[in-house]
Motif scaffolding. Structure first.
Motif, mmCIF file in Angstrom:
data_model
loop_
_atom_site.group_PDB
_atom_site.id
_atom_site.type_symbol
_atom_site.label_atom_id
_atom_site.label_comp_id
_atom_site.label_asym_id
_atom_site.label_seq_id
_atom_site.Cartn_x
_atom_site.Cartn_y
_atom_site.Cartn_z
ATOM 1 N N SER A 193 17.182 45.110 5.281
ATOM 2 C CA SER A 193 15.970 44.303 5.427
ATOM 3 C C SER A 193 15.192 44.198 4.115
ATOM 4 O O SER A 193 14.397 43.287 3.933
ATOM 5 C CB SER A 193 15.065 44.879 6.521
ATOM 6 O OG SER A 193 14.687 46.199 6.198
ATOM 7 N N ASN A 244 21.635 31.329 4.065
ATOM 8 C CA ASN A 244 22.217 31.740 5.350
ATOM 9 C C ASN A 244 21.357 32.817 6.015
ATOM 10 O O ASN A 244 21.754 33.983 6.074
ATOM 11 C CB ASN A 244 23.641 32.273 5.139
ATOM 12 C CG ASN A 244 24.565 31.216 4.594
ATOM 13 O OD1 ASN A 244 24.800 30.208 5.239
ATOM 14 N ND2 ASN A 244 25.066 31.428 3.386
ATOM 15 N N PRO A 245 20.184 32.445 6.529
ATOM 16 C CA PRO A 245 19.292 33.443 7.127
ATOM 17 C C PRO A 245 19.907 34.139 8.355
ATOM 18 O O PRO A 245 19.533 35.272 8.674
ATOM 19 C CB PRO A 245 18.043 32.657 7.500
ATOM 20 C CG PRO A 245 18.456 31.224 7.501
ATOM 21 C CD PRO A 245 19.620 31.103 6.581
ATOM 22 N N ASP A 246 20.848 33.484 9.004
ATOM 23 C CA ASP A 246 21.488 34.108 10.171
ATOM 24 C C ASP A 246 22.286 35.348 9.779
ATOM 25 O O ASP A 246 22.402 36.296 10.553
ATOM 26 C CB ASP A 246 22.404 33.109 10.886
ATOM 27 C CG ASP A 246 21.615 32.012 11.589
ATOM 28 O OD1 ASP A 246 20.413 32.228 11.861
ATOM 29 O OD2 ASP A 246 22.202 30.943 11.860
ATOM 30 N N PHE A 247 22.838 35.353 8.562
ATOM 31 C CA PHE A 247 23.585 36.522 8.095
ATOM 32 C C PHE A 247 22.655 37.730 7.993
ATOM 33 O O PHE A 247 22.999 38.825 8.422
ATOM 34 C CB PHE A 247 24.247 36.237 6.738
ATOM 35 C CG PHE A 247 25.095 37.378 6.249
ATOM 36 C CD1 PHE A 247 26.359 37.595 6.760
ATOM 37 C CD2 PHE A 247 24.615 38.269 5.292
ATOM 38 C CE1 PHE A 247 27.143 38.656 6.328
ATOM 39 C CE2 PHE A 247 25.384 39.332 4.847
ATOM 40 C CZ PHE A 247 26.651 39.528 5.366
ATOM 41 N N SER A 248 21.468 37.522 7.457
ATOM 42 C CA SER A 248 20.496 38.614 7.346
ATOM 43 C C SER A 248 20.054 39.089 8.724
ATOM 44 O O SER A 248 19.883 40.286 8.952
ATOM 45 C CB SER A 248 19.278 38.182 6.527
ATOM 46 O OG SER A 248 19.654 37.991 5.189
ATOM 47 N N LYS A 249 19.879 38.146 9.641
ATOM 48 C CA LYS A 249 19.508 38.524 11.015
ATOM 49 C C LYS A 249 20.589 39.405 11.626
ATOM 50 O O LYS A 249 20.293 40.405 12.279
ATOM 51 C CB LYS A 249 19.304 37.275 11.883
ATOM 52 C CG LYS A 249 18.024 36.538 11.607
ATOM 53 C CD LYS A 249 17.924 35.312 12.506
ATOM 54 C CE LYS A 249 16.756 34.453 12.116
ATOM 55 N NZ LYS A 249 16.724 33.192 12.876
ATOM 56 N N LEU A 250 21.848 39.023 11.406
ATOM 57 C CA LEU A 250 22.976 39.806 11.910
ATOM 58 C C LEU A 250 22.970 41.212 11.306
ATOM 59 O O LEU A 250 23.116 42.201 12.016
ATOM 60 C CB LEU A 250 24.296 39.098 11.577
ATOM 61 C CG LEU A 250 25.566 39.893 11.851
ATOM 62 C CD1 LEU A 250 25.925 39.797 13.319
ATOM 63 C CD2 LEU A 250 26.701 39.401 10.992
ATOM 64 N N LYS A 300 28.782 45.957 11.230
ATOM 65 C CA LYS A 300 28.100 45.343 10.081
ATOM 66 C C LYS A 300 28.921 45.557 8.815
ATOM 67 O O LYS A 300 29.052 44.649 7.991
ATOM 68 C CB LYS A 300 26.702 45.942 9.901
ATOM 69 C CG LYS A 300 25.724 45.578 10.993
ATOM 70 C CD LYS A 300 24.379 46.258 10.764
ATOM 71 C CE LYS A 300 23.427 46.008 11.906
ATOM 72 N NZ LYS A 300 22.133 46.692 11.709
ATOM 73 N N ASN A 326 20.562 42.892 10.122
ATOM 74 C CA ASN A 326 19.378 43.670 10.467
ATOM 75 C C ASN A 326 19.223 43.897 11.969
ATOM 76 O O ASN A 326 18.296 44.587 12.392
ATOM 77 C CB ASN A 326 18.119 42.968 9.936
ATOM 78 C CG ASN A 326 18.033 43.026 8.434
ATOM 79 O OD1 ASN A 326 18.247 44.060 7.823
ATOM 80 N ND2 ASN A 326 17.732 41.888 7.819
ATOM 81 N N HIS A 327 20.117 43.335 12.761
ATOM 82 C CA HIS A 327 19.994 43.450 14.217
ATOM 83 C C HIS A 327 20.217 44.901 14.642
ATOM 84 O O HIS A 327 21.247 45.508 14.323
ATOM 85 C CB HIS A 327 21.007 42.530 14.911
ATOM 86 C CG HIS A 327 20.654 42.249 16.314
ATOM 87 N ND1 HIS A 327 20.800 43.165 17.328
ATOM 88 C CD2 HIS A 327 20.121 41.143 16.891
ATOM 89 C CE1 HIS A 327 20.393 42.652 18.464
ATOM 90 N NE2 HIS A 327 19.976 41.418 18.226
#
Length: 181
Positions: free
Chosen positions: A87, A40-46, A57, A48-49
């Motif tokens: 990150s 789930n790379p989108d979770f990491s993007k969220l 968060k 780290n945003h």
């Protein structure tokens, strides 16, 4: 810098697991969470945003992991988010996993050969590695690199044993170039 961060946080998580004698459970949880984050790379993007507030968060983190992982790991993830270190979570988890495996006497080897090995050959390599190292158990990852021509390359941590024909040919070439007539 990233190596220092992963070591610092990874050591903290490791020491917590050893103190509470939950190394096995924590290792299993960390490996599971790591796989979930990879898929789930989108979770990491969220997480780290920069424009998403820490409070939001933390809410997301609680909704996703609360009750699914131990309170210790949940608290650890909370600290990671509060300190803006999400990150580096992959490196932190990798360091922790290798530290627990080392503690448990499990060696991780990467064996590269020019052809796929038979089960008998793999068993022979595992036995030889157990004889020549201080590990009680080996976790071996096999890879194929046709450029090796023959032989194999074994990497355990920072140590590399390269008995490939490719390397021997390169060494011979270097020696021949040094010869003066």
């Amino acid at each position: 810098m990233a190596k220092l961060i992963s070591k610092t946080y990874g050591d903290a998580l490791f020491e917590l697991a050893v103190e509470k004698q939950t190394e096995e459970e924590m290792l299993a949880e960390v490996e599971t969470v790591s796989k979930v984050l990879d898929t789930n790379p989108d979770f990491s993007k969220l997480m780290n945003h920069p424009k998403i507030l820490k409070e939001e968060k933390l809410k997301v983190l609680e909704e996703v992991f609360k009750g699914r992982v131990s309170d210790d790991l949940s608290g650890f993830l909370t600290i990671i988010v509060k300190k803006d270190r999400f990150s580096e979570i992959d490196e932190i988890f990798s360091y922790f996993i290798s530290r627990v495996k080392e503690y448990k006497g499990i060696g991780v080897a990467h064996v590269t050969t020019p052809l796929s090995l038979t089960d008998e050959q793999k068993k022979s390599i595992e036995e030889k590695l157990l004889e020549t190292t201080s590990y009680d158990k080996m976790e071996i990852h096999y890879g194929v690199d046709e450029g090796l021509i023959g032989g194999m390359v074994i990497r355990i941590g920072d140590r590399v044993v390269d008995s490939s024909i490719q390397t021997k040919l390169e060494e011979l070439k270097r020696q021949l170039l040094e010869v003066r007539l």
